[in-house]
Design a protein around this motif. Structure first.
Motif, PDB file in Angstrom:
ATOM      1  N   PRO A 366      12.798  67.797 -53.186  1.00 45.18           N
ATOM      2  CA  PRO A 366      12.843  69.169 -52.653  1.00 45.18           C
ATOM      3  C   PRO A 366      11.530  69.585 -52.003  1.00 45.18           C
ATOM      4  CG  PRO A 366      13.750  69.083 -54.872  1.00 45.18           C
ATOM      5  CD  PRO A 366      13.100  67.775 -54.631  1.00 45.18           C
ATOM      6  N   ARG A 367      10.420  69.153 -52.548  1.00 50.56           N
ATOM      7  CA  ARG A 367       9.119  69.484 -51.973  1.00 50.56           C
ATOM      8  C   ARG A 367       8.960  68.832 -50.594  1.00 50.56           C
ATOM      9  NH1 ARG A 367       5.097  68.850 -57.261  1.00 50.56           N
ATOM     10  NH2 ARG A 367       6.242  70.310 -58.617  1.00 50.56           N
ATOM     11  N   PHE A 368       9.467  67.615 -50.465  1.00 53.11           N
ATOM     12  CA  PHE A 368       9.401  66.939 -49.171  1.00 53.11           C
ATOM     13  C   PHE A 368      10.221  67.697 -48.131  1.00 53.11           C
ATOM     14  CE2 PHE A 368      10.979  63.841 -46.059  1.00 53.11           C
ATOM     15  CZ  PHE A 368       9.788  63.277 -45.631  1.00 53.11           C
ATOM     16  N   GLU A 369      11.405  68.121 -48.511  1.00 50.73           N
ATOM     17  CA  GLU A 369      12.268  68.853 -47.572  1.00 50.73           C
ATOM     18  C   GLU A 369      11.651  70.192 -47.163  1.00 50.73           C
ATOM     19  OE1 GLU A 369      14.888  67.620 -46.113  1.00 50.73           O
ATOM     20  OE2 GLU A 369      14.646  65.752 -47.250  1.00 50.73           O
ATOM     21  N   ALA A 370      10.816  70.749 -48.042  1.00 52.47           N
ATOM     22  CA  ALA A 370      10.209  72.063 -47.769  1.00 52.47           C
ATOM     23  C   ALA A 370       8.886  71.972 -47.013  1.00 52.47           C
ATOM     24  CB  ALA A 370       9.998  72.805 -49.087  1.00 52.47           C
ATOM     25  N   LEU A 371       8.450  70.765 -46.645  1.00 55.23           N
ATOM     26  CA  LEU A 371       7.177  70.627 -45.937  1.00 55.23           C
ATOM     27  C   LEU A 371       7.181  71.402 -44.624  1.00 55.23           C
ATOM     28  CD1 LEU A 371       6.281  66.832 -46.325  1.00 55.23           C
ATOM     29  CD2 LEU A 371       5.049  68.771 -47.311  1.00 55.23           C
ATOM     30  N   ARG A 372       6.032  71.938 -44.266  1.00 54.09           N
ATOM     31  CA  ARG A 372       5.869  72.591 -42.979  1.00 54.09           C
ATOM     32  C   ARG A 372       5.967  71.543 -41.877  1.00 54.09           C
ATOM     33  NH1 ARG A 372       1.219  74.286 -43.909  1.00 54.09           N
ATOM     34  NH2 ARG A 372       1.838  76.245 -44.877  1.00 54.09           N
ATOM     35  N   ARG A 373       6.721  71.843 -40.833  1.00 53.77           N
ATOM     36  CA  ARG A 373       6.898  70.904 -39.721  1.00 53.77           C
ATOM     37  C   ARG A 373       6.275  71.472 -38.453  1.00 53.77           C
ATOM     38  NH1 ARG A 373       9.402  66.141 -41.993  1.00 53.77           N
ATOM     39  NH2 ARG A 373      10.177  66.883 -44.008  1.00 53.77           N
ATOM     40  N   ALA A 374       6.343  70.693 -37.380  1.00 57.27           N
ATOM     41  CA  ALA A 374       5.730  71.099 -36.110  1.00 57.27           C
ATOM     42  C   ALA A 374       6.695  71.960 -35.301  1.00 57.27           C
ATOM     43  CB  ALA A 374       5.304  69.871 -35.322  1.00 57.27           C
ATOM     44  N   TYR A 375       6.971  73.140 -35.818  1.00 54.64           N
ATOM     45  CA  TYR A 375       7.812  74.128 -35.125  1.00 54.64           C
ATOM     46  C   TYR A 375       7.038  75.438 -35.049  1.00 54.64           C
ATOM     47  CZ  TYR A 375      11.811  70.985 -35.560  1.00 54.64           C
ATOM     48  OH  TYR A 375      12.660  69.910 -35.456  1.00 54.64           O
ATOM     49  N   VAL A 376       7.195  76.141 -33.950  1.00 53.88           N
ATOM     50  CA  VAL A 376       6.469  77.405 -33.770  1.00 53.88           C
ATOM     51  C   VAL A 376       6.712  78.381 -34.926  1.00 53.88           C
ATOM     52  CG1 VAL A 376       6.195  79.431 -32.282  1.00 53.88           C
ATOM     53  CG2 VAL A 376       6.373  77.150 -31.261  1.00 53.88           C
ATOM     54  N   PRO A 377       7.966  78.580 -35.408  1.00 56.98           N
ATOM     55  CA  PRO A 377       8.176  79.525 -36.513  1.00 56.98           C
ATOM     56  C   PRO A 377       7.470  79.122 -37.811  1.00 56.98           C
ATOM     57  CG  PRO A 377      10.247  79.077 -35.386  1.00 56.98           C
ATOM     58  CD  PRO A 377       9.255  78.073 -34.873  1.00 56.98           C
ATOM     59  N   ASP A 378       7.161  77.822 -37.977  1.00 49.69           N
ATOM     60  CA  ASP A 378       6.463  77.373 -39.180  1.00 49.69           C
ATOM     61  C   ASP A 378       4.967  77.663 -39.128  1.00 49.69           C
ATOM     62  OD1 ASP A 378       8.774  76.423 -40.252  1.00 49.69           O
ATOM     63  OD2 ASP A 378       8.310  74.297 -40.034  1.00 49.69           O
ATOM     64  N   LEU A 379       4.478  78.129 -37.981  1.00 51.87           N
ATOM     65  CA  LEU A 379       3.039  78.289 -37.775  1.00 51.87           C
ATOM     66  C   LEU A 379       2.701  79.708 -37.319  1.00 51.87           C
ATOM     67  CD1 LEU A 379       2.669  74.896 -35.919  1.00 51.87           C
ATOM     68  CD2 LEU A 379       1.889  75.375 -38.246  1.00 51.87           C
ATOM     69  N   PRO A 380       2.975  80.732 -38.132  1.00 56.03           N
ATOM     70  CA  PRO A 380       2.670  82.112 -37.734  1.00 56.03           C
ATOM     71  C   PRO A 380       1.162  82.317 -37.606  1.00 56.03           C
ATOM     72  CG  PRO A 380       3.268  82.020 -40.053  1.00 56.03           C
ATOM     73  CD  PRO A 380       3.540  80.659 -39.499  1.00 56.03           C
ATOM     74  N   MET A 381       0.762  82.956 -36.542  1.00 55.98           N
ATOM     75  CA  MET A 381      -0.648  83.226 -36.278  1.00 55.98           C
ATOM     76  C   MET A 381      -0.929  84.732 -36.431  1.00 55.98           C
ATOM     77  SD  MET A 381      -2.098  80.272 -35.326  1.00 55.98           S
ATOM     78  CE  MET A 381      -1.059  79.308 -36.457  1.00 55.98           C
ATOM     79  N   ASP A 382      -2.068  85.098 -37.024  1.00 52.90           N
ATOM     80  CA  ASP A 382      -2.452  86.508 -37.151  1.00 52.90           C
ATOM     81  C   ASP A 382      -2.741  87.120 -35.777  1.00 52.90           C
ATOM     82  OD1 ASP A 382      -2.192  86.413 -39.874  1.00 52.90           O
ATOM     83  OD2 ASP A 382      -4.308  85.956 -40.230  1.00 52.90           O
ATOM     84  N   ASN A 383      -3.355  86.312 -34.910  1.00 56.57           N
ATOM     85  CA  ASN A 383      -3.653  86.738 -33.538  1.00 56.57           C
ATOM     86  C   ASN A 383      -4.499  88.016 -33.491  1.00 56.57           C
ATOM     87  OD1 ASN A 383      -3.521  86.206 -30.783  1.00 56.57           O
ATOM     88  ND2 ASN A 383      -1.758  87.566 -30.471  1.00 56.57           N
ATOM     89  N   VAL A 384      -5.472  88.102 -34.401  1.00 59.75           N
ATOM     90  CA  VAL A 384      -6.410  89.233 -34.424  1.00 59.75           C
ATOM     91  C   VAL A 384      -7.820  88.692 -34.557  1.00 59.75           C
ATOM     92  CG1 VAL A 384      -4.745  90.856 -35.420  1.00 59.75           C
ATOM     93  CG2 VAL A 384      -6.192  89.472 -36.931  1.00 59.75           C
ATOM     94  N   PRO A 385      -8.847  89.393 -34.036  1.00 57.27           N
ATOM     95  CA  PRO A 385     -10.233  88.928 -34.195  1.00 57.27           C
ATOM     96  C   PRO A 385     -10.619  88.869 -35.663  1.00 57.27           C
ATOM     97  CG  PRO A 385     -10.065  90.647 -32.529  1.00 57.27           C
ATOM     98  CD  PRO A 385      -8.742  90.623 -33.243  1.00 57.27           C
ATOM     99  N   TRP A 386     -11.599  88.020 -35.993  1.00 57.04           N
ATOM    100  CA  TRP A 386     -12.057  87.895 -37.375  1.00 57.04           C
ATOM    101  C   TRP A 386     -13.522  87.462 -37.393  1.00 57.04           C
ATOM    102  CZ3 TRP A 386     -13.401  82.936 -39.281  1.00 57.04           C
ATOM    103  CH2 TRP A 386     -13.080  81.877 -38.435  1.00 57.04           C
ATOM    104  N   ARG A 387     -14.144  87.566 -38.576  1.00 55.77           N
ATOM    105  CA  ARG A 387     -15.538  87.162 -38.756  1.00 55.77           C
ATOM    106  C   ARG A 387     -15.645  86.183 -39.919  1.00 55.77           C
ATOM    107  NH1 ARG A 387     -18.921  92.875 -38.296  1.00 55.77           N
ATOM    108  NH2 ARG A 387     -18.154  93.447 -36.194  1.00 55.77           N
ATOM    109  N   PHE A 388     -16.736  85.386 -39.889  1.00 52.39           N
ATOM    110  CA  PHE A 388     -16.933  84.437 -40.981  1.00 52.39           C
ATOM    111  C   PHE A 388     -17.157  85.163 -42.318  1.00 52.39           C
ATOM    112  CE2 PHE A 388     -17.726  81.342 -37.609  1.00 52.39           C
ATOM    113  CZ  PHE A 388     -17.055  80.245 -38.112  1.00 52.39           C
TER     114      PHE A 388
END
Length: 390
Positions: A366-388
């Motif tokens: 089950p953990r293997f099936e739940a792995l993150r894949r190379a799809y845009v919906p799997d990679l949500p970006m905050d898309n906001v500025p940030w600082r270290f």
């Protein structure tokens, strides 16, 4: 993660391995392990030892009812040739052979007979690696991952690989001839190359490609040097006797090109899949798998035991001498294919177990099936500025 240790000498009674970390509940097909061992013994250019041995594995611990228990596995492979050496007086070996561990082993361990180095440094030990690799291949198959290999060069003869020929076809075609090359047009030339060195009392090496299919992206890491996937693969490959070079994909060829001709553009494919038009990276970027076929090329030097001998020195007399021939292969490249496959399977199994965790197949799948894949919906970006902000 998997740990395994091997023990045994080339002409001792048996080879033994202890394998720790194989998850519980893995169906274990011993006949499939023996089939891999049989593959290791076949190939044009093999020596007389392969006519003596008929390798089969006995599992004495870690599996019950046809499945692994999660406890360490104990593997045993008998040496049939042992009966030809047992209780016999062995002539002293005092002339080190260039290319072997004879001299370096004596320097390191203080041996007074070079055969002590030969017996353990021998590639006979790789039979156990093939057995361990066969078990990890069965683990990978449970996750839909397939590994296979083939020969692309022997000596001066190079295969002309059709880039459109599927890897599974290459695996299949390679097993249909004596040199394990999927390019049928060069099989006879490769056999002739081996035949020529045999007639000359010499040896020849070559190049092997091994491929893993359906490896998910995200396996490996760049956060520490020893967790990079290509680093672990390279170490495993170079640990095989006679292997002297490793590249991921066409690594050495890429070194002579410009960057725009090397790197794999990222494309938006159907279902918002982030795919690649090419796979020049060989399936690894930044120490992590990309999801493309993982392709490894390994260069094997000619076997160092040559019939016509090398110049050396007799350590018993301190005088120049010619090496004494020890029975060996004239070309071990075809026989090495299942060894290279085994080491890749072991590395990938380790990397997957590190990623997934779990002590049983019931937890891991089950953990293997739940792995993150190379799809845009799997990679949500905050898309906001940030600082270290350490």
């Amino acid at each position: 993660m998997i740990r395994f240790l091997t023990a045994g000498e080339s002409h001792g009674p048996e080879l033994t391995a202890i394998v720790e970390g194989i998850p519980a509940g893995l169906p274990l097909d011993v006949s499939a392990i023996n089939q891999e061992l049989a593959r290791r013994q076949k190939g044009y250019g093999s020596g007389g030892r392969m006519r003596i041995e008929h390798d089969t594995v006995r599992i004495s611990a870690g599996a019950m009812g046809g499945k692994t228990t999660g406890a360490p596995l104990a593997l045993h492979i008998p040496n049939r040739d042992f009966k030809n050496w047992h209780d016999k007086e062995i002539p002293p070996m005092t002339i080190p052979r260039p290319g072997h561990a004879d001299l370096t082993g004596a320097i390191k361990y203080g041996y007074t007979d070079l055969r002590l180095a030969l017996e353990r440094a021998s590639a006979r030990e790789t039979a156990l690696r093939v057995a361990v690799g066969a078990i990890t291949k069965q683990f990978l198959a449970q996750l839909g991952i397939q590994t296979g290999g083939y020969v692309v060069q022997i000596g001066r003869v190079t295969a002309g690989m059709d880039p459109n020929l599927p890897f599974t076809n290459r695996f299949h075609l390679a097993e249909k001839n004596t040199v394990r090359c999927p390019d049928e047009s060069v099989v006879k030339a490769m056999e002739n190359e081996i035949r020529a060195v045999k007639k000359a009392g010499d040896t020849v090496g070559g190049i092997i490609e091994v491929v893993a299919l359906n490896v998910p992206p995200g396996i490996g890491s760049y956060v520490q040097w020893d967790r990079r996937l290509e680093g672990m693969i390279a170490q495993a490959m170079l640990s095989i006797p006679a292997m002297k070079g490793v590249e991921i994909g066409p690594g050495f060829e890429n070194a002579g090109k410009w960057g725009s001709d090397v790197h794999d553009a990222i494309l938006l494919k159907p279902n918002q899949h982030l795919g690649r038009k090419t796979n020049r990276a060989g399936g690894v970027e930044g120490g992590i798998s990309t999801g493309e076929p993982l392709l490894v090329r390994v260069a094997m030097k000619p076997i160092a035991t040559v019939l016509k001998g090398f110049d050396s020195v007799d350590l018993a007399t301190g005088l120049p001498a010619k090496t004494v021939y020890e029975r060996s292969d004239f070309c071990a490249v075809p026989r090495a294919v299942p060894i290279v496959e085994a080491m890749l399977a072991i590395v990938l199994t380790n990397a997957l177990l590190e990623k997934l965790g779990g002590d049983s197949m019931a937890e891991i799948k089950p953990r293997f099936e739940a792995l993150r894949r190379a799809y845009v919906p799997d990679l949500p970006m905050d898309n906001v500025p940030w600082r270290f902000d350490y």
